[in-house]
Design a protein around this motif. Structure first.
Motif, short mmCIF file in Angstrom:
data_model
loop_
_atom_site.label_atom_id
_atom_site.label_comp_id
_atom_site.label_asym_id
_atom_site.label_seq_id
_atom_site.Cartn_x
_atom_site.Cartn_y
_atom_site.Cartn_z
N TRP A 1 9.52 9.11 7.21
CA TRP A 1 8.08 9.29 7.27
C TRP A 1 7.58 8.91 8.66
CZ3 TRP A 1 10.52 5.36 4.70
CH2 TRP A 1 10.21 4.04 5.09
N ARG A 2 6.33 9.26 8.93
CA ARG A 2 5.67 8.96 10.21
C ARG A 2 4.46 8.09 9.91
NH1 ARG A 2 4.50 14.14 13.64
NH2 ARG A 2 6.77 14.01 13.78
N MET B 1 3.99 -1.69 3.22
CA MET B 1 4.11 -0.47 2.44
C MET B 1 4.88 -0.78 1.16
SD MET B 1 5.82 3.21 3.43
CE MET B 1 7.48 2.73 2.98
N LEU B 2 4.40 -0.24 0.05
CA LEU B 2 5.08 -0.41 -1.23
C LEU B 2 6.24 0.57 -1.31
CD1 LEU B 2 5.23 -1.63 -4.09
CD2 LEU B 2 3.65 0.17 -4.83
N LEU B 3 7.44 0.04 -1.58
CA LEU B 3 8.64 0.86 -1.67
C LEU B 3 9.14 0.84 -3.11
CD1 LEU B 3 10.78 2.46 0.02
CD2 LEU B 3 12.07 0.33 0.14
N GLN B 4 9.30 2.01 -3.71
CA GLN B 4 9.83 2.15 -5.06
C GLN B 4 10.78 3.32 -5.09
OE1 GLN B 4 5.93 2.38 -7.11
NE2 GLN B 4 6.50 0.49 -8.17
N PHE C 1 0.84 -1.19 0.00
CA PHE C 1 0.00 0.00 0.00
C PHE C 1 0.88 1.24 0.00
CE2 PHE C 1 -2.46 -3.37 1.91
CZ PHE C 1 -3.73 -3.21 1.37
N SER C 2 0.37 2.32 -0.54
CA SER C 2 1.12 3.58 -0.53
C SER C 2 1.16 4.13 0.90
CB SER C 2 0.47 4.60 -1.47
OG SER C 2 -0.87 4.88 -1.04
N LEU C 3 2.06 5.08 1.13
CA LEU C 3 2.25 5.62 2.47
C LEU C 3 0.97 6.25 3.01
CD1 LEU C 3 4.16 6.30 4.81
CD2 LEU C 3 4.80 8.39 3.59
N GLY D 1 0.28 7.03 6.80
CA GLY D 1 1.60 7.63 6.96
C GLY D 1 1.67 9.06 6.46
N LEU D 2 2.75 9.73 6.86
CA LEU D 2 2.97 11.12 6.49
C LEU D 2 4.45 11.32 6.20
CD1 LEU D 2 1.78 14.05 6.33
CD2 LEU D 2 2.52 14.31 8.71
#
Length: 205
Positions: free
Chosen positions: A96-97, A109-112, A58-60, A65-66
């Motif tokens: 990020w938080r 979380m998806l990391l790219q 999932f995206s941040l 997340g922030l």
């Protein structure tokens, strides 16, 4: 009065369930080693036996997340040391938080990150992709499932039998999975022959 007492008791019972997940700051520094895969026992251009399921990430913003600004980065000295050495190249450095749930409910979380490299099908592929999640069980644990892509030289058969082998660039893929306990404030190091990550987790103030 009796109704008010019952309501108060119900609220007390519900409080643990309503308690929000604790919020942490995560800082990530990812880098690539500027070496040929064959020198570290990695077959050039080899397709990995495992690839992360990017569709599970999932995206941040989707995980609550922030992103944090440059003023929140504390691994700047490490990033500067890596950047000064020709043997390393920093791919990603950000913080990020996010709320951190239990193992049963914490999402990936998806990391790219990194440059877009040409794939065999002509579609661009990000240099670093994968999944990352932080969860409580009850201590903090960091789980990662990452894939590094790197252009490597690959020998190809020559058009004439007597001609020497030619070389062309191909997109090599190298995976790494890791699970470890994380202590607040300490720097964790995730190691692979071709890339590495420095991760620091801090309780949000």
């Amino acid at each position: 009065m009796k109704h008010l007492l019952c309501l108060s008791l119900a609220l007390l019972i519900a409080l643990p369930a309503l308690a929000a997940d604790p919020v942490y700051e995560i800082e990530l520094l990812a880098f690539q080693r500027q070496v040929e895969p064959a020198t570290h026992g990695e077959e050039e251009g080899r397709a990995p036996a495992h690839r992360p399921r990017l569709e599970d990430g999932f995206s941040l913003d989707m995980i609550g997340g922030l992103p944090l600004g440059a003023s929140s980065l504390r691994l700047n000295r490490a990033a500067a040391r890596l950047s000064r050495q020709a043997a390393y190249k920093v791919i990603l450095h950000e913080a990020w938080r996010q709320p951190v749930a239990t193992r049963a409910s914490a999402p990936f979380m998806l990391l790219q990150a990194g440059a877009a490299l040409p794939g065999a099908d002509g579609e661009p592929r990000r240099q670093l992709e994968g999944l990352l999640r932080l969860y409580r069980d009850p201590q903090l644990y960091l789980q990662s499932d990452l894939l590094l892509r790197k252009l490597v030289k690959q020998a190809v058969a020559a058009s004439l039998p007597a001609a020497p082998l030619a070389a062309e660039q191909a997109l090599g893929e190298y995976s790494n999975r890791d699970l470890r306990r994380i202590k607040e404030g300490e720097i964790a190091y995730i190691d692979h022959p071709l890339f590495g990550l420095l991760v620091q987790v801090r309780k949000a103030g």
